[in-house]
Scaffold this motif. Structure first.
Motif, PDB file in Angstrom:
ATOM      1  N   UNK A 227      26.688 -39.075 -40.832  1.00  0.00           N
ATOM      2  CA  UNK A 227      25.888 -38.484 -42.136  1.00  0.00           C
ATOM      3  C   UNK A 227      24.716 -38.801 -42.390  1.00  0.00           C
ATOM      4  N   UNK A 228      24.118 -40.416 -42.014  1.00  0.00           N
ATOM      5  CA  UNK A 228      22.921 -40.180 -42.587  1.00  0.00           C
ATOM      6  C   UNK A 228      21.479 -39.524 -41.630  1.00  0.00           C
ATOM      7  N   UNK A 229      22.057 -39.328 -40.468  1.00  0.00           N
ATOM      8  CA  UNK A 229      20.719 -38.848 -39.877  1.00  0.00           C
ATOM      9  C   UNK A 229      20.864 -36.902 -40.215  1.00  0.00           C
ATOM     10  N   UNK A 230      22.280 -36.788 -40.843  1.00  0.00           N
ATOM     11  CA  UNK A 230      22.577 -35.128 -40.654  1.00  0.00           C
ATOM     12  C   UNK A 230      21.952 -34.866 -42.877  1.00  0.00           C
ATOM     13  N   UNK A 231      22.126 -36.418 -43.268  1.00  0.00           N
ATOM     14  CA  UNK A 231      21.193 -35.811 -44.577  1.00  0.00           C
ATOM     15  C   UNK A 231      19.753 -35.619 -44.990  1.00  0.00           C
ATOM     16  N   UNK A 232      19.244 -36.755 -43.856  1.00  0.00           N
ATOM     17  CA  UNK A 232      17.779 -36.596 -43.338  1.00  0.00           C
ATOM     18  C   UNK A 232      16.725 -35.167 -43.193  1.00  0.00           C
ATOM     19  N   UNK A 233      17.955 -34.454 -42.267  1.00  0.00           N
ATOM     20  CA  UNK A 233      17.530 -33.280 -41.133  1.00  0.00           C
ATOM     21  C   UNK A 233      17.533 -32.682 -43.088  1.00  0.00           C
ATOM     22  N   UNK A 234      18.386 -31.943 -44.054  1.00  0.00           N
ATOM     23  CA  UNK A 234      18.760 -31.465 -44.905  1.00  0.00           C
ATOM     24  C   UNK A 234      17.407 -32.265 -45.800  1.00  0.00           C
ATOM     25  N   UNK A 235      16.971 -33.279 -46.263  1.00  0.00           N
ATOM     26  CA  UNK A 235      15.826 -33.554 -46.575  1.00  0.00           C
ATOM     27  C   UNK A 235      14.431 -32.692 -46.095  1.00  0.00           C
ATOM     28  N   UNK A 236      14.912 -33.198 -45.459  1.00  0.00           N
ATOM     29  CA  UNK A 236      13.302 -31.691 -44.582  1.00  0.00           C
ATOM     30  C   UNK A 236      13.646 -30.649 -44.472  1.00  0.00           C
ATOM     31  N   UNK A 237      14.740 -30.244 -44.076  1.00  0.00           N
ATOM     32  CA  UNK A 237      14.808 -28.886 -44.329  1.00  0.00           C
ATOM     33  C   UNK A 237      14.439 -28.491 -45.935  1.00  0.00           C
ATOM     34  N   UNK A 238      14.929 -28.909 -46.237  1.00  0.00           N
ATOM     35  CA  UNK A 238      15.198 -29.042 -48.105  1.00  0.00           C
ATOM     36  C   UNK A 238      13.219 -29.234 -48.718  1.00  0.00           C
ATOM     37  N   UNK A 239      13.089 -29.768 -48.598  1.00  0.00           N
ATOM     38  CA  UNK A 239      11.500 -30.014 -48.370  1.00  0.00           C
ATOM     39  C   UNK A 239      10.536 -29.641 -48.057  1.00  0.00           C
ATOM     40  N   UNK A 240      10.612 -28.416 -46.869  1.00  0.00           N
ATOM     41  CA  UNK A 240      10.076 -27.809 -46.258  1.00  0.00           C
ATOM     42  C   UNK A 240       9.739 -25.707 -47.018  1.00  0.00           C
ATOM     43  N   UNK A 241      11.504 -25.500 -47.395  1.00  0.00           N
ATOM     44  CA  UNK A 241      11.189 -24.690 -48.175  1.00  0.00           C
ATOM     45  C   UNK A 241      10.889 -24.653 -50.026  1.00  0.00           C
ATOM     46  N   UNK A 242      11.043 -25.799 -49.851  1.00  0.00           N
ATOM     47  CA  UNK A 242      11.086 -26.043 -52.213  1.00  0.00           C
ATOM     48  C   UNK A 242       9.714 -25.269 -52.405  1.00  0.00           C
ATOM     49  N   UNK A 243       8.802 -26.028 -51.974  1.00  0.00           N
ATOM     50  CA  UNK A 243       7.383 -25.189 -52.883  1.00  0.00           C
ATOM     51  C   UNK A 243       7.725 -23.774 -52.014  1.00  0.00           C
ATOM     52  N   UNK A 244       7.962 -22.835 -51.385  1.00  0.00           N
ATOM     53  CA  UNK A 244       7.909 -21.635 -51.235  1.00  0.00           C
ATOM     54  C   UNK A 244       9.080 -21.198 -52.835  1.00  0.00           C
ATOM     55  N   UNK A 245      10.104 -21.755 -52.913  1.00  0.00           N
ATOM     56  CA  UNK A 245      11.088 -21.219 -53.776  1.00  0.00           C
ATOM     57  C   UNK A 245      10.437 -21.557 -55.166  1.00  0.00           C
ATOM     58  N   UNK A 246       9.561 -23.168 -55.262  1.00  0.00           N
ATOM     59  CA  UNK A 246       9.829 -23.421 -56.260  1.00  0.00           C
ATOM     60  C   UNK A 246       8.481 -22.387 -57.389  1.00  0.00           C
ATOM     61  N   UNK A 247       8.077 -21.962 -56.648  1.00  0.00           N
ATOM     62  CA  UNK A 247       6.097 -20.954 -57.024  1.00  0.00           C
ATOM     63  C   UNK A 247       6.743 -19.565 -56.660  1.00  0.00           C
ATOM     64  N   UNK A 248       7.396 -19.323 -56.455  1.00  0.00           N
ATOM     65  CA  UNK A 248       8.241 -17.562 -56.997  1.00  0.00           C
ATOM     66  C   UNK A 248       8.723 -18.057 -58.022  1.00  0.00           C
ATOM     67  N   UNK A 249      10.189 -18.831 -58.269  1.00  0.00           N
ATOM     68  CA  UNK A 249      11.179 -19.128 -59.129  1.00  0.00           C
ATOM     69  C   UNK A 249       9.847 -19.190 -60.434  1.00  0.00           C
ATOM     70  N   UNK A 250       8.579 -19.892 -60.233  1.00  0.00           N
ATOM     71  CA  UNK A 250       7.347 -19.924 -61.126  1.00  0.00           C
ATOM     72  C   UNK A 250       6.890 -18.812 -61.792  1.00  0.00           C
ATOM     73  N   UNK A 251       6.699 -17.744 -60.943  1.00  0.00           N
ATOM     74  CA  UNK A 251       6.544 -16.460 -60.793  1.00  0.00           C
ATOM     75  C   UNK A 251       7.601 -15.606 -62.533  1.00  0.00           C
ATOM     76  N   UNK A 252       8.715 -15.546 -61.295  1.00  0.00           N
ATOM     77  CA  UNK A 252       9.743 -14.652 -62.307  1.00  0.00           C
ATOM     78  C   UNK A 252      10.266 -15.321 -63.388  1.00  0.00           C
ATOM     79  N   UNK A 253       9.937 -16.600 -63.555  1.00  0.00           N
ATOM     80  CA  UNK A 253      10.344 -16.804 -65.086  1.00  0.00           C
ATOM     81  C   UNK A 253       9.400 -17.137 -65.820  1.00  0.00           C
TER      82      UNK A 253
END
Length: 87
Positions: free
Chosen positions: A61-87
């Protein structure tokens, strides 16, 4: 073809569970010191089995969790930015 791989821990733990269940059917109450020793041996074996299975799972599971963290790290800034604009 034979392999040198250890048995799958879910299979091993299933066997340990079956042994413990069978023993408990024959000993619904621990009445003697001998029975207490037998029970302790089975319980210790079960606890070690759980630990070994968790160790095996963690390796997978450890390598898979690391992959998920990297994917989330990639998408999080865009999501956070649009959420700030919307809310």
């Amino acid at each position: 073809m034979l392999s040198n791989n250890p048995p799958d821990m879910t299979v091993t733990l299933g066997e340990v569970t079956a042994s413990l269940n069978d023993w408990m059917k024959d000993h619904p109450v621990i009445a003697t010191e001998k029975e207490a020793r037998e029970a302790k041996e089975l319980i210790d074996r079960a606890k070690l089995g759980i630990k070994d299975m968790e160790d095996e799972r963690e390796v997978k599971v450890k390598p898979l969790n690391q992959q998920v963290q990297e994917i989330n790290k990639y998408y999080r800034p865009s999501r956070d930015l649009i959420q700030k604009v919307l809310y």
